[in-house]
Design a protein around this motif. Structure first.
Motif, PDB file in Angstrom:
ATOM      1  N   PRO A  36       1.065  -1.141  -0.367  1.00  0.00           N
ATOM      2  CA  PRO A  36      -0.020  -0.316  -0.075  1.00  0.00           C
ATOM      3  C   PRO A  36       0.929   1.009   0.028  1.00  0.00           C
ATOM      4  O   PRO A  36       1.667   1.273   0.594  1.00  0.00           O
ATOM      5  CB  PRO A  36      -0.883  -0.675   1.161  1.00  0.00           C
ATOM      6  N   ASP A  37       0.422   2.154  -0.611  1.00  0.00           N
ATOM      7  CA  ASP A  37       1.211   3.861  -0.525  1.00  0.00           C
ATOM      8  C   ASP A  37       1.661   4.310   1.119  1.00  0.00           C
ATOM      9  O   ASP A  37       0.660   4.147   1.758  1.00  0.00           O
ATOM     10  CB  ASP A  37       0.385   4.307  -1.024  1.00  0.00           C
ATOM     11  N   PRO A  38       2.653   4.936   0.663  1.00  0.00           N
ATOM     12  CA  PRO A  38       2.830   5.224   2.637  1.00  0.00           C
ATOM     13  C   PRO A  38       1.623   6.167   2.531  1.00  0.00           C
ATOM     14  O   PRO A  38       1.119   6.705   1.858  1.00  0.00           O
ATOM     15  CB  PRO A  38       3.792   6.496   2.247  1.00  0.00           C
ATOM     16  N   PRO A  39       1.091   6.886   3.629  1.00  0.00           N
ATOM     17  CA  PRO A  39       0.200   7.923   4.704  1.00  0.00           C
ATOM     18  C   PRO A  39       0.991   8.756   3.677  1.00  0.00           C
ATOM     19  O   PRO A  39      -0.464   9.922   3.109  1.00  0.00           O
ATOM     20  CB  PRO A  39       0.566   7.370   5.704  1.00  0.00           C
ATOM     21  N   ILE A  40       1.736   8.967   3.603  1.00  0.00           N
ATOM     22  CA  ILE A  40       2.288  10.618   3.230  1.00  0.00           C
ATOM     23  C   ILE A  40       2.165  10.816   1.399  1.00  0.00           C
ATOM     24  O   ILE A  40       1.580  12.323   1.040  1.00  0.00           O
ATOM     25  CB  ILE A  40       3.455  11.393   2.979  1.00  0.00           C
ATOM     26  N   TYR A  41       2.411   9.887   0.642  1.00  0.00           N
ATOM     27  CA  TYR A  41       1.790   9.640  -0.696  1.00  0.00           C
ATOM     28  C   TYR A  41       0.869   9.567  -0.728  1.00  0.00           C
ATOM     29  O   TYR A  41      -0.068  10.142  -1.769  1.00  0.00           O
ATOM     30  CB  TYR A  41       2.551   8.387  -1.442  1.00  0.00           C
ATOM     31  N   ARG A  42      -0.494   9.206  -0.346  1.00  0.00           N
ATOM     32  CA  ARG A  42      -1.685   8.754  -0.149  1.00  0.00           C
ATOM     33  C   ARG A  42      -2.213  10.955   0.065  1.00  0.00           C
ATOM     34  O   ARG A  42      -3.387  10.946  -0.557  1.00  0.00           O
ATOM     35  CB  ARG A  42      -2.343   8.057   1.113  1.00  0.00           C
ATOM     36  N   ALA A  43      -2.290  11.610   0.681  1.00  0.00           N
ATOM     37  CA  ALA A  43      -2.049  12.877   1.331  1.00  0.00           C
ATOM     38  C   ALA A  43      -2.437  13.493   0.496  1.00  0.00           C
ATOM     39  O   ALA A  43      -2.739  14.539  -0.412  1.00  0.00           O
ATOM     40  CB  ALA A  43      -1.237  13.409   2.765  1.00  0.00           C
ATOM     41  N   LEU A  44      -0.918  13.274  -0.208  1.00  0.00           N
ATOM     42  CA  LEU A  44       0.077  14.003  -1.560  1.00  0.00           C
ATOM     43  C   LEU A  44      -0.943  13.683  -2.524  1.00  0.00           C
ATOM     44  O   LEU A  44      -1.688  14.747  -3.288  1.00  0.00           O
ATOM     45  CB  LEU A  44       1.426  13.746  -1.881  1.00  0.00           C
ATOM     46  N   LEU A  45      -1.796  12.523  -3.090  1.00  0.00           N
ATOM     47  CA  LEU A  45      -2.254  13.004  -4.173  1.00  0.00           C
ATOM     48  C   LEU A  45      -3.481  12.493  -3.211  1.00  0.00           C
ATOM     49  O   LEU A  45      -5.063  13.433  -4.712  1.00  0.00           O
ATOM     50  CB  LEU A  45      -3.096  10.947  -3.801  1.00  0.00           C
ATOM     51  N   ARG A  47      -4.342  16.005  -1.813  1.00  0.00           N
ATOM     52  CA  ARG A  47      -4.567  17.217  -2.319  1.00  0.00           C
ATOM     53  C   ARG A  47      -3.913  17.471  -3.337  1.00  0.00           C
ATOM     54  O   ARG A  47      -5.357  18.302  -4.438  1.00  0.00           O
ATOM     55  CB  ARG A  47      -3.320  17.923  -1.327  1.00  0.00           C
ATOM     56  N   TRP A  48      -3.471  16.530  -4.343  1.00  0.00           N
ATOM     57  CA  TRP A  48      -3.575  17.175  -5.787  1.00  0.00           C
ATOM     58  C   TRP A  48      -5.579  16.319  -6.189  1.00  0.00           C
ATOM     59  O   TRP A  48      -5.690  17.666  -7.191  1.00  0.00           O
ATOM     60  CB  TRP A  48      -2.526  15.332  -6.417  1.00  0.00           C
ATOM     61  N   ALA A  49      -5.991  15.834  -5.786  1.00  0.00           N
ATOM     62  CA  ALA A  49      -6.756  15.015  -6.694  1.00  0.00           C
ATOM     63  C   ALA A  49      -7.790  16.794  -5.899  1.00  0.00           C
ATOM     64  O   ALA A  49      -8.997  17.303  -6.596  1.00  0.00           O
ATOM     65  CB  ALA A  49      -7.731  14.081  -6.003  1.00  0.00           C
ATOM     66  N   ALA A  50      -8.076  17.025  -4.714  1.00  0.00           N
ATOM     67  CA  ALA A  50      -8.412  18.263  -4.536  1.00  0.00           C
ATOM     68  C   ALA A  50      -9.296  19.766  -5.182  1.00  0.00           C
ATOM     69  O   ALA A  50      -9.397  20.523  -5.564  1.00  0.00           O
ATOM     70  CB  ALA A  50      -8.849  18.827  -2.684  1.00  0.00           C
ATOM     71  N   ALA A  51      -7.183  19.951  -6.182  1.00  0.00           N
ATOM     72  CA  ALA A  51      -6.880  21.129  -6.659  1.00  0.00           C
ATOM     73  C   ALA A  51      -7.187  20.769  -8.144  1.00  0.00           C
ATOM     74  O   ALA A  51      -6.884  21.891  -8.837  1.00  0.00           O
ATOM     75  CB  ALA A  51      -5.388  21.747  -6.181  1.00  0.00           C
ATOM     76  N   GLY A  52      -7.467  19.222  -8.495  1.00  0.00           N
ATOM     77  CA  GLY A  52      -8.088  19.078 -10.075  1.00  0.00           C
ATOM     78  C   GLY A  52      -7.269  18.807 -10.456  1.00  0.00           C
ATOM     79  O   GLY A  52      -6.690  18.768 -12.038  1.00  0.00           O
ATOM     80  N   ARG A  53      -6.017  17.871  -9.673  1.00  0.00           N
ATOM     81  CA  ARG A  53      -4.679  18.326 -10.654  1.00  0.00           C
ATOM     82  C   ARG A  53      -4.628  16.774 -11.399  1.00  0.00           C
ATOM     83  O   ARG A  53      -5.673  15.348 -10.922  1.00  0.00           O
ATOM     84  CB  ARG A  53      -3.193  17.335  -9.981  1.00  0.00           C
ATOM     85  N   THR A  54      -3.766  16.379 -12.716  1.00  0.00           N
ATOM     86  CA  THR A  54      -3.798  14.997 -12.903  1.00  0.00           C
ATOM     87  C   THR A  54      -3.184  14.104 -11.803  1.00  0.00           C
ATOM     88  O   THR A  54      -2.446  14.642 -11.532  1.00  0.00           O
ATOM     89  CB  THR A  54      -2.880  14.838 -14.591  1.00  0.00           C
ATOM     90  N   LEU A  55      -3.193  12.903 -11.539  1.00  0.00           N
ATOM     91  CA  LEU A  55      -2.849  11.769 -10.840  1.00  0.00           C
ATOM     92  C   LEU A  55      -1.720  10.639 -11.395  1.00  0.00           C
ATOM     93  O   LEU A  55      -2.850  10.809 -12.592  1.00  0.00           O
ATOM     94  CB  LEU A  55      -3.585  11.394  -9.631  1.00  0.00           C
ATOM     95  N   PRO A  56      -0.991  10.347 -10.801  1.00  0.00           N
ATOM     96  CA  PRO A  56      -0.217   9.491 -11.671  1.00  0.00           C
ATOM     97  C   PRO A  56      -1.294   8.432 -11.240  1.00  0.00           C
ATOM     98  O   PRO A  56      -1.711   7.636 -10.684  1.00  0.00           O
ATOM     99  CB  PRO A  56       1.236   9.255 -10.292  1.00  0.00           C
TER     100      PRO A  56
END
Length: 80
Positions: A36-45, A47-56
């Protein structure tokens, strides 16, 4: 002696040597379970999703729209 009877000139330059054989595993190893993704990576994803950014690993709708548009200035990108 004619041109057809003359021996071929020696090849100039260096010759390529074949790469040496390297040992390769002949038995396939089982795939490792995905961690599973580390918590910091999940938090970053998040945040990016909330800002409307493209996700990996997800499609980019803006790129799809731009790539599907006509190349001439009459498509949806140019108000036409």
């Amino acid at each position: 002696m004619t041109a057809l009877d003359t021996p071929a000139p020696p090849m100039g330059g260096r010759r390529r040597r074949p790469t040496p054989y390297e040992y390769e595993e002949s038995v396939r190893q089982p795939a490792q379970p995905r961690q599973p993704d580390p918590p910091i990576y999940r938090a970053l994803l998040a945040r990016w999703a909330a800002a409307g950014r493209t996700l990996p690993g997800h499609g980019d709708p803006e790129w799809s729209r731009v790539a599907a548009s006509p190349i001439w200035p009459s498509g949806p990108l140019f108000g036409g």
